[in-house]
Design an enzyme around this catalytic site. Structure first.
Site, PDB file in Angstrom:
ATOM      1  N   ASP A   1       0.859  -1.188   0.000  1.00  0.00           N
ATOM      2  CA  ASP A   1       0.000   0.000   0.000  1.00  0.00           C
ATOM      3  C   ASP A   1       0.894   1.235   0.000  1.00  0.00           C
ATOM      4  O   ASP A   1       2.126   1.115  -0.069  1.00  0.00           O
ATOM      5  CB  ASP A   1      -0.930  -0.004   1.225  1.00  0.00           C
ATOM      6  CG  ASP A   1      -0.187   0.238   2.539  1.00  0.00           C
ATOM      7  OD1 ASP A   1       1.063   0.323   2.529  1.00  0.00           O
ATOM      8  OD2 ASP A   1      -0.860   0.347   3.571  1.00  0.00           O
TER       9      ASP A   1
ATOM     10  N   ASP B   1       1.433   4.796   2.346  1.00  0.00           N
ATOM     11  CA  ASP B   1       1.032   5.423   3.611  1.00  0.00           C
ATOM     12  C   ASP B   1       1.422   6.896   3.638  1.00  0.00           C
ATOM     13  O   ASP B   1       2.569   7.235   3.344  1.00  0.00           O
ATOM     14  CB  ASP B   1       1.729   4.699   4.774  1.00  0.00           C
ATOM     15  CG  ASP B   1       1.526   3.199   4.748  1.00  0.00           C
ATOM     16  OD1 ASP B   1       0.447   2.753   5.141  1.00  0.00           O
ATOM     17  OD2 ASP B   1       2.455   2.469   4.319  1.00  0.00           O
TER      18      ASP B   1
ATOM     19  N   ASP C   1      -3.277   4.453   2.708  1.00  0.00           N
ATOM     20  CA  ASP C   1      -3.632   4.824   4.086  1.00  0.00           C
ATOM     21  C   ASP C   1      -3.329   6.298   4.288  1.00  0.00           C
ATOM     22  O   ASP C   1      -2.200   6.747   4.046  1.00  0.00           O
ATOM     23  CB  ASP C   1      -2.802   4.015   5.098  1.00  0.00           C
ATOM     24  CG  ASP C   1      -3.315   2.605   5.298  1.00  0.00           C
ATOM     25  OD1 ASP C   1      -4.516   2.368   5.036  1.00  0.00           O
ATOM     26  OD2 ASP C   1      -2.518   1.743   5.717  1.00  0.00           O
TER      27      ASP C   1
HETATM   28  P1  TTP Z   1       2.059  -1.029   6.680  1.00  0.00           P
HETATM   29  O1  TTP Z   1       1.580  -0.167   5.579  1.00  0.00           O
HETATM   30  O2  TTP Z   1       1.169  -2.167   7.057  1.00  0.00           O
HETATM   31  O3  TTP Z   1       3.496  -1.680   6.387  1.00  0.00           O
HETATM   32  P2  TTP Z   1       4.734  -1.153   5.543  1.00  0.00           P
HETATM   33  O4  TTP Z   1       4.457   0.154   4.899  1.00  0.00           O
HETATM   34  O5  TTP Z   1       5.915  -1.225   6.443  1.00  0.00           O
HETATM   35  O6  TTP Z   1       4.923  -2.298   4.478  1.00  0.00           O
HETATM   36  P3  TTP Z   1       4.186  -2.432   3.049  1.00  0.00           P
HETATM   37  O7  TTP Z   1       5.212  -2.068   2.041  1.00  0.00           O
HETATM   38  O8  TTP Z   1       3.809  -3.868   2.950  1.00  0.00           O
HETATM   39  O9  TTP Z   1       3.003  -1.544   3.036  1.00  0.00           O
HETATM   40  O10 TTP Z   1       2.278  -0.202   8.002  1.00  0.00           O
HETATM   41  C1  TTP Z   1       3.112   0.940   8.036  1.00  0.00           C
HETATM   42  C2  TTP Z   1       3.320   1.421   9.424  1.00  0.00           C
HETATM   43  O11 TTP Z   1       2.124   1.922   9.965  1.00  0.00           O
HETATM   44  C3  TTP Z   1       3.772   0.326  10.380  1.00  0.00           C
HETATM   45  O12 TTP Z   1       5.055   0.655  10.872  1.00  0.00           O
HETATM   46  C4  TTP Z   1       2.889   0.382  11.548  1.00  0.00           C
HETATM   47  C5  TTP Z   1       2.043   1.596  11.321  1.00  0.00           C
HETATM   48  N1  TTP Z   1       0.643   1.355  11.676  1.00  0.00           N
HETATM   49  C6  TTP Z   1       0.100   2.027  12.740  1.00  0.00           C
HETATM   50  O13 TTP Z   1       0.770   2.822  13.397  1.00  0.00           O
HETATM   51  N2  TTP Z   1      -1.201   1.804  13.055  1.00  0.00           N
HETATM   52  C7  TTP Z   1      -1.957   0.920  12.383  1.00  0.00           C
HETATM   53  O14 TTP Z   1      -3.135   0.749  12.715  1.00  0.00           O
HETATM   54  C8  TTP Z   1      -1.361   0.204  11.268  1.00  0.00           C
HETATM   55  C9  TTP Z   1      -2.142  -0.798  10.454  1.00  0.00           C
HETATM   56  C10 TTP Z   1      -0.069   0.462  10.941  1.00  0.00           C
HETATM   57 MN    MN Z   2       2.662   0.436   3.791  1.00  0.00          MN
HETATM   58 MN    MN Z   3      -0.461   0.876   5.558  1.00  0.00          MN
END
Ligand code: TTP
Ligand code: MN
Ligand code: MN
Length: 366
Positions: A204, A206, A290
């Site tokens: 995703d 973020d 996100d």
């Molecule tokens: P993710 O997007 O799940 O993971 P990522 O970006 O490290 O890996 P990917 O490439 O697969 O997307 O989560 C990113 C960060 O967000 C993770 O360090 C934890 C944080 N987080 C929160 O703080 N609260 C939440 O509810 C969630 C789901 C994640």
């Molecule tokens: Mn992510």
């Molecule tokens: Mn995420």
């Protein structure tokens, strides 16, 4: 036989937040095996086992050279009996028999397929499997009631299981920046998650949004979402409001690791560049995004908390609690000894409060 010179004895901290873990991994054969077992444990709601395998995998990721013999692992932390058995199997036979049989198992395959649907967690997948549903076709035929997220997840299944590239993340970043500029001038957008750690792909994208004037960010998310919706950028969105102020268990002691920022889980409709157009002639793809809004006073904590990796975050909180008698969250840092909050405007300050050497995002890939 292995000569003395080949037996490197590594000295590594048991806390991932005291290690520098870059993306170049010298032991991917071992970390892949351990990560798969961690994932399988998580899919079966065995959280303790999951964390143990995650910590073992992270330890192996941090080693500076390739491990070829068990003797090199002497004295290393985080490696339990089970993880050592898996490592030994891979070193001696090229593969772990436990990993291979897990990969082949009907249950693991079904859990992977079903939790690959956005909005479906391990518990739902388990319930479906007990009802004889092992794949998408059986799910569609079953007549199961799906919620709005799951319907969207099923509809965009292939797109959402296709890794997001950095170029796509940047394109979405521009759209998000345009959205916040249109609804509140001076707002700032920061890319967080895996892409901030330098990953080239992700599941995703973020983003963290704030405004330099405290309080201006209140009510920002619904406006951003409305703008994105009006421009046709959203295939799905669910916004959850900020529950930080009304919580009764204290800001730095959340009931779970979930933070309480105003947050939007969404699926973007991203128009593809000419080069990415496929034979199907579909000119757009679905991407999970996100969005999180933070007040500027909590921004440094939010950036640190949302940059990850998940294990790095877990380890920071464990370090804070066990070694410093402090409580760290994505909102604040509380010193339980001095009974006060510690203010910070940068990640560097937070590491300093915690008595940790600063680890830049690119070295938080634990
Ligand atoms: P993710 O997007 O799940 O993971 P990522 O970006 O490290 O890996 P990917 O490439 O697969 O997307 O989560 C990113 C960060 O967000 C993770 O360090 C934890 C944080 N987080 C929160 O703080 N609260 C939440 O509810 C969630 C789901 C994640
Ligand atoms: Mn992510
Ligand atoms: Mn995420």
């Amino acid at each position: 036989q292995i000569s003395e010179a080949e037996v490197a004895l590594f000295s590594v901290s048991s806390y991932a937040c005291q290690r520098r873990t870059t993306l170049d991994n010298h032991n991917s054969n071992l970390t892949d095996a351990l990560s798969l077992l961690a994932e399988n444990a998580e899919l079966n709601n065995e959280d303790g086992r999951g964390v143990a395998f995650r910590r073992a995998a992270a330890l192996m990721k941090a080693l500076p050279t390739q491990v070829i013999s068990m003797s090199q692992l002497r004295g290393l932390p985080c490696l339990g009996e089970h993880s050592l058995r898996v490592i030994k199997d891979v070193l001696e036979n090229g593969v772990s028999s436990e990993v291979e049989s897990t990969k082949q198992s009907k249950r693991y395959k079904a859990l992977k397929i079903l939790t690959g649907i956005f909005g479906v967690g391990a518990k739902t997948a388990d319930r479906w499997i007990r009802e004889g549903i092992y794949n998408l076709e059986q799910l569609r035929d079953s007549g199961q009631t799906l919620n709005r997220a799951q319907k969207s997840g099923l509809e965009h299944y292939d797109d959402l299981n296709e890794p997001v590239t950095k170029a796509e993340a940047d394109a979405i970043g521009e759209i998000v920046q345009k959205a916040v500029d249109s609804v509140l001038t001076g707002s700032q957008v920061a890319l967080t998650g895996g892409f901030r750690r330098g990953k080239l792909t992700g599941h995703d994208v973020d983003f963290l949004i704030t405004h330099p004037e405290e309080g201006k960010e209140v009510g920002l998310m619904p406006k951003v979402v409305a703008w994105l919706e009006s421009q046709g950028f959203l295939l799905y969105q669910k916004t959850t409001r900020n529950s930080y102020l009304e919580s009764k268990d204290g800001p730095a002691r959340p009931a779970s690791n979930m933070d309480r920022f105003e947050r939007c889980f969404s699926i973007f409709k991203l128009t593809k560049g000419k080069e990415q157009e496929t034979a199907s002639h579909k000119i757009w793809r679905a991407v999970r995004v996100d969005l999180v809004v933070s007040p500027i006073s909590q921004f440094a904590f939010a950036v640190l908390g949302w940059t990850g990796s998940k294990l790095f975050e877990r380890e920071l909180r464990r370090w804070a609690g066990h070694e410093k008698n402090m409580s760290l969250s994505s909102h604040a840092l509380f010193d339980n000894t001095q009974n006060k909050y510690l203010r910070a405007t940068s990640e560097e300050e937070i590491f300093a409060y915690l008595g940790l050497e600063y680890i830049p995002p690119s070295e938080r890939n634990a």
